[in-house]
Motif scaffolding. Sequence first.
Motif, PDB file in Angstrom:
ATOM      1  N   PRO A 159      51.204  52.504  28.777  1.00 18.61           N
ATOM      2  CA  PRO A 159      50.652  51.824  29.957  1.00 18.61           C
ATOM      3  C   PRO A 159      49.544  50.833  29.609  1.00 18.61           C
ATOM      4  N   CYS A 160      48.782  51.127  28.552  1.00 18.70           N
ATOM      5  CA  CYS A 160      47.711  50.211  28.118  1.00 18.70           C
ATOM      6  C   CYS A 160      48.292  48.870  27.688  1.00 18.70           C
ATOM      7  N   ILE A 161      49.321  48.944  26.867  1.00 22.62           N
ATOM      8  CA  ILE A 161      49.949  47.722  26.346  1.00 22.62           C
ATOM      9  C   ILE A 161      50.669  46.970  27.464  1.00 22.62           C
ATOM     10  N   LYS A 162      51.296  47.731  28.342  1.00 20.96           N
ATOM     11  CA  LYS A 162      52.019  47.127  29.459  1.00 20.96           C
ATOM     12  C   LYS A 162      51.074  46.366  30.395  1.00 20.96           C
ATOM     13  N   SER A 163      49.870  46.896  30.584  1.00 18.96           N
ATOM     14  CA  SER A 163      48.926  46.273  31.523  1.00 18.96           C
ATOM     15  C   SER A 163      48.113  45.137  30.913  1.00 18.96           C
ATOM     16  N   MET A 164      48.205  44.964  29.604  1.00 14.17           N
ATOM     17  CA  MET A 164      47.374  43.951  28.946  1.00 14.17           C
ATOM     18  C   MET A 164      47.611  42.528  29.470  1.00 14.17           C
ATOM     19  N   PRO A 165      48.865  42.105  29.716  1.00 12.64           N
ATOM     20  CA  PRO A 165      49.057  40.764  30.297  1.00 12.64           C
ATOM     21  C   PRO A 165      48.346  40.589  31.638  1.00 12.64           C
ATOM     22  N   GLU A 166      48.254  41.669  32.416  1.00 11.20           N
ATOM     23  CA  GLU A 166      47.546  41.598  33.700  1.00 11.20           C
ATOM     24  C   GLU A 166      46.041  41.443  33.487  1.00 11.20           C
ATOM     25  N   ILE A 167      45.538  42.086  32.438  1.00 14.75           N
ATOM     26  CA  ILE A 167      44.112  41.947  32.118  1.00 14.75           C
ATOM     27  C   ILE A 167      43.816  40.519  31.659  1.00 14.75           C
ATOM     28  N   VAL A 168      44.727  39.953  30.873  1.00 17.70           N
ATOM     29  CA  VAL A 168      44.572  38.559  30.436  1.00 17.70           C
ATOM     30  C   VAL A 168      44.579  37.628  31.645  1.00 17.70           C
ATOM     31  N   LYS A 169      45.451  37.898  32.579  1.00 16.54           N
ATOM     32  CA  LYS A 169      45.512  37.101  33.815  1.00 16.54           C
ATOM     33  C   LYS A 169      44.195  37.215  34.585  1.00 16.54           C
ATOM     34  N   GLU A 179      41.267  34.353  35.453  1.00 17.35           N
ATOM     35  CA  GLU A 179      40.814  34.140  36.833  1.00 17.35           C
ATOM     36  C   GLU A 179      39.286  34.118  36.924  1.00 17.35           C
ATOM     37  N   TYR A 180      38.618  34.946  36.124  1.00 17.18           N
ATOM     38  CA  TYR A 180      37.190  35.175  36.332  1.00 17.18           C
ATOM     39  C   TYR A 180      36.277  34.823  35.165  1.00 17.18           C
ATOM     40  N   LYS A 181      36.831  34.344  34.068  1.00 11.73           N
ATOM     41  CA  LYS A 181      35.999  34.042  32.906  1.00 11.73           C
ATOM     42  C   LYS A 181      34.976  32.949  33.183  1.00 11.73           C
ATOM     43  N   ASP A 182      35.269  32.054  34.143  1.00 16.59           N
ATOM     44  CA  ASP A 182      34.343  30.974  34.476  1.00 16.59           C
ATOM     45  C   ASP A 182      33.426  31.330  35.646  1.00 16.59           C
ATOM     46  N   GLN A 183      33.479  32.606  36.073  1.00 15.95           N
ATOM     47  CA  GLN A 183      32.625  33.057  37.178  1.00 15.95           C
ATOM     48  C   GLN A 183      31.591  34.077  36.693  1.00 15.95           C
ATOM     49  N   ASN A 184      31.219  33.928  35.433  1.00 17.34           N
ATOM     50  CA  ASN A 184      30.188  34.782  34.829  1.00 17.34           C
ATOM     51  C   ASN A 184      30.579  36.257  34.794  1.00 17.34           C
ATOM     52  N   VAL A 219      40.828  47.021  40.135  1.00 19.21           N
ATOM     53  CA  VAL A 219      39.804  46.292  39.393  1.00 19.21           C
ATOM     54  C   VAL A 219      39.629  44.891  39.971  1.00 19.21           C
ATOM     55  N   ARG A 220      40.736  44.207  40.202  1.00 16.91           N
ATOM     56  CA  ARG A 220      40.705  42.846  40.743  1.00 16.91           C
ATOM     57  C   ARG A 220      40.018  42.818  42.115  1.00 16.91           C
ATOM     58  N   THR A 221      40.344  43.782  42.956  1.00 14.85           N
ATOM     59  CA  THR A 221      39.759  43.855  44.303  1.00 14.85           C
ATOM     60  C   THR A 221      38.249  44.058  44.234  1.00 14.85           C
ATOM     61  N   ILE A 222      37.810  44.954  43.375  1.00 17.29           N
ATOM     62  CA  ILE A 222      36.375  45.249  43.263  1.00 17.29           C
ATOM     63  C   ILE A 222      35.612  44.047  42.723  1.00 17.29           C
ATOM     64  N   ILE A 223      36.152  43.379  41.708  1.00 15.28           N
ATOM     65  CA  ILE A 223      35.486  42.193  41.156  1.00 15.28           C
ATOM     66  C   ILE A 223      35.374  41.102  42.214  1.00 15.28           C
ATOM     67  N   LYS A 224      36.480  40.868  42.926  1.00  9.67           N
ATOM     68  CA  LYS A 224      36.497  39.837  43.964  1.00  9.67           C
ATOM     69  C   LYS A 224      35.467  40.122  45.051  1.00  9.67           C
TER      70      LYS A 224
END
Length: 206
Positions: free
Chosen positions: A107-117, A121-126, A197-202
């Motif tokens: 599951p870790c490897i499978k989810s890695m593309p989603e983490i990259v995505k 999305e957020y690397k330029d938002q500090n 994770v995405r929801t909480i960050i947003k």
Amino acid sequence: MDKKQKFLGEYIRKNPNSYAALWEIVNDYTLKDYHPAYLKNLNLFSVKFKQNKLYKGVETRLKAEQSTSIGQKIPDIYFDKQNKLTSENFKKYKLTFIDYWSTTCAPCIKSMPEIVKLYNEYKDQNVNFITVTDEQNPNRIETAKNILKKNNATWVNFFDTNKDFQKKVNATSYPLHFIIDENGKIIARISNNIDEVRTIIKEYLQ
């Protein structure tokens, strides 16, 4: 789970030496993750029962996780002589996302593309991204590097060579995600759910 733990607490008060009740807490923790009622219920066992090795082991694990639950500060982690993760690492960013994984975790490897995505999305938002890889064997470390490279995971990666991360945050499964604020406070501790994770960050950035 709240009702379940309340019921279990009542049972322990009547049966303060029950191994079945202790194993029920262990089972809930294993299947459902941490709940603050676990330690409260542990305290209801008899003084004599609390001396057994199994009880002490469960209590130690739960206290370690309590110290790194939501609202607590993440402890300083020392991966090796050159690499560490301290409060200074978090001060530069609004949020830091930490992904704890292993090369043996599908599951870790499978989810890695989603983490990259998510990173894109957020690397330029500090928002800072960090992976902590639970590998100590040189061959497995090389495998991990190849997996990260293949997925274009360009953020900072640490190898938990001393098992310091695993011990201090009581990491018992993969993938495990942390969201940390600029003060080093844990905003979220999530097991294998990038959508959450995405929801909480947003929501936090808004």
